[in-house]
Design a protein around this motif. Structure first.
Motif, PDB file in Angstrom:
ATOM      1  N   VAL A 133      78.580 -38.207  60.021  1.00 57.25           N
ATOM      2  CA  VAL A 133      77.400 -37.614  60.328  1.00 57.25           C
ATOM      3  C   VAL A 133      76.995 -38.370  59.077  1.00 57.25           C
ATOM      4  O   VAL A 133      77.476 -37.847  57.540  1.00 57.25           O
ATOM      5  N   VAL A 134      75.844 -39.174  58.910  1.00 58.35           N
ATOM      6  CA  VAL A 134      75.802 -39.770  57.836  1.00 58.35           C
ATOM      7  C   VAL A 134      74.033 -39.313  57.597  1.00 58.35           C
ATOM      8  O   VAL A 134      73.813 -39.285  58.568  1.00 58.35           O
ATOM      9  N   ALA A 135      73.619 -38.472  56.755  1.00 55.12           N
ATOM     10  CA  ALA A 135      72.264 -37.869  56.865  1.00 55.12           C
ATOM     11  C   ALA A 135      71.932 -37.811  55.036  1.00 55.12           C
ATOM     12  O   ALA A 135      71.650 -36.675  54.291  1.00 55.12           O
ATOM     13  N   VAL A 136      71.971 -39.482  53.658  1.00 55.05           N
ATOM     14  CA  VAL A 136      71.900 -39.429  52.856  1.00 55.05           C
ATOM     15  C   VAL A 136      70.233 -39.621  52.345  1.00 55.05           C
ATOM     16  O   VAL A 136      70.379 -39.251  51.100  1.00 55.05           O
ATOM     17  N   GLY A 137      69.995 -39.576  53.729  1.00 55.55           N
ATOM     18  CA  GLY A 137      67.710 -39.313  53.374  1.00 55.55           C
ATOM     19  C   GLY A 137      67.621 -40.731  52.886  1.00 55.55           C
ATOM     20  O   GLY A 137      68.183 -41.624  53.325  1.00 55.55           O
ATOM     21  N   SER A 138      66.205 -40.648  51.983  1.00 53.39           N
ATOM     22  CA  SER A 138      65.745 -41.705  51.679  1.00 53.39           C
ATOM     23  C   SER A 138      65.318 -41.986  50.180  1.00 53.39           C
ATOM     24  O   SER A 138      65.692 -41.335  49.361  1.00 53.39           O
ATOM     25  N   SER A 139      64.997 -43.060  49.710  1.00 51.05           N
ATOM     26  CA  SER A 139      64.839 -43.464  48.046  1.00 51.05           C
ATOM     27  C   SER A 139      63.478 -43.973  48.183  1.00 51.05           C
ATOM     28  O   SER A 139      62.800 -44.711  48.952  1.00 51.05           O
ATOM     29  N   PHE A 153      56.122 -42.913  38.047  1.00 52.84           N
ATOM     30  CA  PHE A 153      57.180 -40.814  37.990  1.00 52.84           C
ATOM     31  C   PHE A 153      58.284 -41.388  39.789  1.00 52.84           C
ATOM     32  O   PHE A 153      56.670 -41.142  40.312  1.00 52.84           O
ATOM     33  N   GLY A 154      58.898 -41.209  39.739  1.00 50.82           N
ATOM     34  CA  GLY A 154      59.151 -41.022  41.249  1.00 50.82           C
ATOM     35  C   GLY A 154      59.268 -39.080  41.913  1.00 50.82           C
ATOM     36  O   GLY A 154      58.636 -38.481  40.487  1.00 50.82           O
ATOM     37  N   LEU A 155      59.116 -39.049  42.681  1.00 48.46           N
ATOM     38  CA  LEU A 155      58.657 -37.237  43.366  1.00 48.46           C
ATOM     39  C   LEU A 155      60.157 -37.023  44.699  1.00 48.46           C
ATOM     40  O   LEU A 155      59.547 -36.851  45.546  1.00 48.46           O
ATOM     41  N   LYS A 156      61.451 -38.049  44.520  1.00 49.28           N
ATOM     42  CA  LYS A 156      61.859 -37.401  45.034  1.00 49.28           C
ATOM     43  C   LYS A 156      63.648 -36.382  44.964  1.00 49.28           C
ATOM     44  O   LYS A 156      64.022 -35.936  45.931  1.00 49.28           O
TER      45      LYS A 156
END
Ligand SMILES: Cc1cc2nc3c(=O)[nH]c(=O)nc-3n(C[C@H](O)[C@H](O)[C@H](O)COP(=O)(O)OP(=O)(O)OC[C@H]3O[C@@H](n4cnc5c(N)ncnc54)[C@H](O)[C@@H]3O)c2cc1C
Length: 449
Positions: A133-139, A153-156
């Motif tokens: 199950v691949v669930a590593v989200g987004s970037s 600045f990122g906010l992840k």
């Protein structure tokens, strides 16, 4: 067509797919006493896939680069000193401690070998799987805009939220120490992107500055600080109704936030931003809330991808040609009822995780899997204290205080961990009664001298 025979010693002899048995059971599974399900990512999707496999006759390996499950919808509250980092994170091992068939592995998945059925990781041995199950989200996606990666600045992630909080508090400290020498734009805070994260962050930041920081820095002209939202389109809160969009705009403006619509960004520099129409704005704090793309782990797949990198999946969320692999949450692209792709939302990931767990159970029993159906629970965004819009299924919309209370309730329900719920509820009640955003601690590495 006959149902594949059940193998009492292990998984079914074949996979059902589109009414056909298309593949024999993984060879590796026959050597293991129980099939192994590897779940990549313990975010909303991966965690619910794992929990959904409780009681299944499988061994689950839950892999995450961090040792905690993060509740991203409240990340902006960490960045604006409303909550501490620990309040919105919960140790993964504690969440699954009572689930006997789960082993947790802290590692970053670096590649997936679909032929060998193995996940490569940055720490320790590679991890073979029978089901994945691949669930590593987004970037972050910078849409090719120069300077976003180097200057915004990122906010992840939680470290990004803490870094942003330090930077904001540090900017006020620097301005207070030397008001005359402060660089231009030191107290101008730009939110690039007028979606829910940009709107929520802008409202909370305006509140932090106007209440706590105005008291903390009595010798500084805090009223000169600016919070600016830049939105490339003509509306805030894309995806919400026109009325909610107008309400968000009016509320932010009433709270002193400057909202620039139709203001696409051309470049971010160390000194500020330049818009496509040539306008420039001096700022030392540009927060990128505009774009995301699928996690780069998606590059492991040669199957079709959308422009934002998301992986096209079958109706049951499996990878085309690989019924033993499920791709869910922010990584996956699947059309919803109206034909538009399902949004990148926590509920889509949660329900997708549960569906993947059910599908694995069905495959193990030699039964056909079912198509994933997303049940829309609505969308909501808070615009600051006592103001939020919540658009629920059936056309019901809650606004103002009622919307805000429903926003508080939903976030408390979905926050993982009893302690976290109590602490967050206490923090919100404290903040509501006293206006005190209590986490105004500047955490920077320093020496002890
Ligand atoms: C600031 C912010 C605010 C949001 N607000 C809302 C909101 O109000 N409502 C809403 O519905 N949605 C909101 N979202 C979107 C929502 O959080 C996502 O849609 C949801 O988290 C997607 O779930 P997921 O399981 O696909 O990914 P995630 O929940 O992001 O989980 C991914 C997991 O994978 C791990 N990981 C990443 N890369 C690797 C790797 N290479 N190896 C191992 N582990 C890895 C991460 O550590 C993480 O634990 C928000 C998102 C952000 C960033």
């Amino acid at each position: 067509m006959a149902t594949p025979a059940r193998d009492p010693a292990g998984p079914a002899a074949g996979f059902w797919h589109d009414g056909r048995v298309i593949e024999q059971e993984p060879v590796a599974a026959r050597r293991r006493p129980r099939p192994r399900v590897v779940v990549l990512g313990a975010g909303f999707g991966g965690l619910h896939a794992t929990l959904g496999l409780a009681g299944a006759t499988v061994d689950v390996v839950l892999v995450d680069r961090d040792n905690y499950h993060g509740f991203w919808p409240l990340l902006y509250q960490v960045a604006t000193a409303g909550l501490a980092p620990e309040d919105i994170a919960h140790p993964i091992r504690a969440i699954v401690a009572r689930q006997a068939n789960v082993a947790v592995r802290r590692a970053r998945a670096t590649a997936i070998d679909l032929d060998e059925r193995v996940v490569q990781v940055d720490e320790g041995a590679a991890i073979p799987y029978d089901y994945l199950v691949v669930a590593v989200g987004s970037s972050l996606s910078d849409y090719g805009i120069p300077g976003v990666r180097s200057h915004a600045f990122g906010l992840k992630t939680l470290p990004e939220a803490v870094r942003l909080r330090n930077h904001i508090l540090g900017a006020f400290e620097a301005a207070d120490s030397d008001p005359a020498g402060a660089p231009e734009g030191l107290l101008t805070f730009v939110l690039a992107g007028g979606g829910p994260t940009g709107v929520e962050m802008a409202g909370a930041l305006a509140e932090l500055i106007g209440t706590n920081l105005a008291v903390d820095f009595p010798h500084l002209d805090v009223s000169a600080a600016r919070v600016v939202v830049l939105e490339a389109t003509s509306r805030l809160l894309n995806g919400f109704s026109a009325r909610s969009q107008a309400e968000a705009y009016a509320t932010l403006v009433a709270r002193g936030v400057e909202v620039l619509l139709d203001a696409p960004l051309a470049e971010v520099t160390e000194a500020g931003v330049r818009l496509v129409d040539g306008r420039e704005l001096a700022s030392r704090t540009v927060v990128w809330t505009a774009g995301v793309r699928a996690n780069p782990l998606a590059d492991s797949f040669a199957t079709p991808r959308a422009l934002n990198g998301t992986v096209e999946v079958e109706a049951d969320l499996s990878l085309p040609g690989h019924p033993e692999v499920f791709v869910i949450g922010d990584m996956a692209r699947r059309a919803g009822r109206g034909g538009a792709p399902l949004p990148q939302l926590a509920q889509v990931a949660i329900q997708g995780g549960r569906h993947a767990a059910r599908s694995i159970g069905q495959r193990l029993e030699g039964r056909p899997t079912r198509p994933f159906r997303y049940h829309n629970h609505g969308i909501m965004a808070t615009i600051g204290r006592r103001s939020a819009v919540a658009e629920l299924p059936g056309g019901l919309t809650l606004r103002g205080t009622l919307g805000w209370l429903s926003w508080l309730g939903v976030h408390l329900v979905f926050l993982v961990g009893f302690r976290n719920r109590v602490v967050v509820l206490f923090n919100w009640a404290w903040n509501y009664l006293t206006w005190d955003r209590a986490s105004r601690v500047l955490l920077e590495e320093g020496d002890d001298g």
